[in-house]
Write an enzyme that holds these catalytic residues in place. Structure first.
Site, mmCIF file in Angstrom:
data_model
loop_
_atom_site.group_PDB
_atom_site.id
_atom_site.type_symbol
_atom_site.label_atom_id
_atom_site.label_comp_id
_atom_site.label_asym_id
_atom_site.label_seq_id
_atom_site.Cartn_x
_atom_site.Cartn_y
_atom_site.Cartn_z
ATOM 1 N N CYS A 1 77.197 22.013 29.397
ATOM 2 C CA CYS A 1 78.560 21.921 28.836
ATOM 3 C C CYS A 1 78.760 20.622 28.073
ATOM 4 O O CYS A 1 79.887 20.111 27.999
ATOM 5 C CB CYS A 1 79.642 22.027 29.927
ATOM 6 S SG CYS A 1 79.722 23.608 30.693
ATOM 7 N N ASN A 2 77.685 20.050 27.557
ATOM 8 C CA ASN A 2 77.788 18.781 26.823
ATOM 9 C C ASN A 2 76.842 18.887 25.629
ATOM 10 O O ASN A 2 75.694 18.452 25.685
ATOM 11 C CB ASN A 2 77.393 17.630 27.757
ATOM 12 C CG ASN A 2 77.481 16.269 27.067
ATOM 13 O OD1 ASN A 2 77.634 16.180 25.847
ATOM 14 N ND2 ASN A 2 77.354 15.213 27.852
#
Ligand SMILES: Cc1ncc(COP(=O)(O)O)c(C=O)c1O
Length: 484
Positions: free
Chosen positions: A390-391
């Site tokens: 998620c980055n």
């Protein structure tokens, strides 16, 4: 190898009590032969946390808080005790307000929807941010604030100090400006300098420090570093409970947040006929509806557990494991001399935390699909994390993935998903936006690090890999020979 490790990292021995803790409280790991290497995904809880919480729930009558009945008062006492314990943990009792949320994302959303973004103001994001921070740009953009990203350096994937300074001085200090960055990257483990907090404040910015990946293995002292806003999730710190996080707000900055609505529990007064409401002061104005009060009661238990283990001892231990693993992985080479592993981020322990993120390459130098590696690791009882966590920023920077790559991907498939995008860019240029992440935490030991190293070393010269009795083709992950 253990002797060699202790020679290199003698301070590891000062954390021997954590081996006893693992045996007493996390026995399920060794009982199941589980090598848990995803503490940045989720911390693990001790058995005693669950026992203590269960005892509380079975012995007390706990009602909905905030009324005068004995069952309600008991709950209010537990919630306020947890709040005090959280503020004490972060050395923040004097001048921070602790708002309970569902998770770090809930904390970030409070800031996103309540910060006074407006034309003339800015949102500055680190290119290294969890998507729950990246997503704040949608609120900023909708309200006319300028959104920009502070880039990362290659290959260490740290914030570029010179470019950050240039962006910070651009702000109009009479407008509302928010700078958001993580204390520790959940992708690379880089610890961005906390001095950036004060530097940004001096240039007229409010600062949001996303501490979710930092606080499970590092001490955060909010008298030493004083951001306006801090986000955390408690399950990352001590595994249990899930469903509770916190937004810490410098009390002096609370007035900058303007809630876009009110809800049960957040107003002192609301009318239907008069269409008016008066929001409650302090944390109460942000805690929508009924709090997760039974779980919040477990937060203080978790903090006591972390205190007894010692956050500094945990830090020492996980950094020894990280340093050792990094040094072993960078040495791994195929027989033809080609490196087997690419590390994302720094390859020493300076300015980083206990996360090691990598990709593997075969003897011909081709990228090994991280999903294959995850499957092979799973066969050996190793739990790790893969993908972009998620980055997306650090992977995009490291692999030089351009806006053109992304536009082409979206043009080819408007319903693009990460796996589809990965397939596309791998075919187009051998790039990978995803990777394999190993992270250490409270119950990690040298055997965990060693087991992972052996697994990694097992990929040497391999286009095939043997796991137990079976042999797999690395690329397809198909069983070639099942010896059982
Ligand atoms: C740095 C960072 N920020 C924010 C989050 C979001 O946390 P949660 O999913 O608990 O809301 C995570 C989760 O992995 C994280 O690592």
């Amino acid at each position: 190898m253990y002797e060699e490790f202790l020679d290199q990292y003698p301070e590891y021995q000062s954390t021997a009590h954590l081996d006893a803790l693992r045996a007493a409280e996390y026995a399920r790991l060794d009982a199941q032969g589980c090598v848990y290497l995803d503490y940045t995904g989720a911390g693990l809880h001790a058995e005693s946390q669950v026992r203590e919480h269960a005892a509380l729930l079975t012995q007390q009558v706990l009602g909905n808080p905030h009324s005068a009945s004995p069952a309600s008062s008991m709950t209010t006492g537990l919630v306020e005790g947890a709040r005090r314990a959280v503020l004490e943990w972060f050395n923040a009792t004097r001048d921070y307000t602790a708002i309970f949320t569902q998770n770090a994302t809930g904390a970030l959303k409070h800031v996103a929807e309540s910060y006074p973004f407006a034309p003339g103001g800015r949102l500055l994001l680190s290119a290294d941010n969890h998507n729950s921070v990246n997503g704040m740009r949608e609120f900023a953009r909708a309200r006319g604030a300028a959104v920009s990203y502070a880039p990362l350096t290659v290959p260490e994937l740290r914030l570029d100090a010179a470019q950050l300074d240039a962006l910070l001085v651009e702000a109009d200090s009479t407008a509302s400006n928010l700078f958001a960055f993580p204390a520790q990257s959940n992708f690379t483990g880089v610890q961005h300098p906390l001095e950036y907090v004060e530097r940004a404040q001096q240039c007229g910015w409010d600062v949001l420090l996303d501490a979710a990946a930092f606080v499970p293995t590092n001490r955060l002292d909010l008298q030493a570093v004083r951001p306006e806003f801090v986000s955390v999730s408690f399950y990352k710190m001590f595994g249990y409970p899930t469903g509770v996080g916190c937004l810490l707000v410098r009390t002096a900055a609370l007035h900058t947040l303007h809630r876009p609505w009110f809800a049960g529990g957040t107003e002192n007064f609301a009318t239907v006929g008069g269409r008016r409401h008066v929001l409650s002061a302090g944390e109460a104005g942000f805690e929508d509806g009924t709090l997760n009060y039974l779980s919040i009661a477990a937060v203080e238990i978790g903090l006591r557990h972390l205190a007894a283990a010692g956050i500094d001892a945990i830090h020492t231990r996980v950094m020894c494991l990280t340093g050792w693993l990094l040094s072993k992985l960078v040495e791994l080479k195929h027989s033809n001399g080609r490196p087997m592993v690419r590390i994302y981020g720094p390859i020493t322990t300076a300015g980083r935390g206990a996360i090691v993120t990598m990709n593997f390459y075969d003897p011909a130098g081709h990228l090994v699909d991280y999903r294959r590696v995850e499957e092979l690791a799973a066969q050996q009882g190793i739990s790790l994390r893969t993908g972009c966590f998620c980055n997306p920023g650090p992977g995009e920077t490291a692999e030089e993935i351009t806006e053109d790559d992304i536009v082409a991907g979206l043009a080819a498939n408007p319903n693009l998903t990460l796996p589809l995008f990965l397939q596309m860019i791998t075919h187009r240029g051998g790039k990978s936006a995803g990777a394999i992440r190993v992270s250490f935490g409270i119950a990690s030991n040298a055997a965990d690090a060693h087991r992972f190293y052996e697994f990694a070393a097992g990929l040497r010269d391999q286009t095939r890999m043997t796991v137990g009795e079976a042999t797999f083709d690395i690329e397809s992950c198909r069983v070639i020979r099942d010896g059982s």
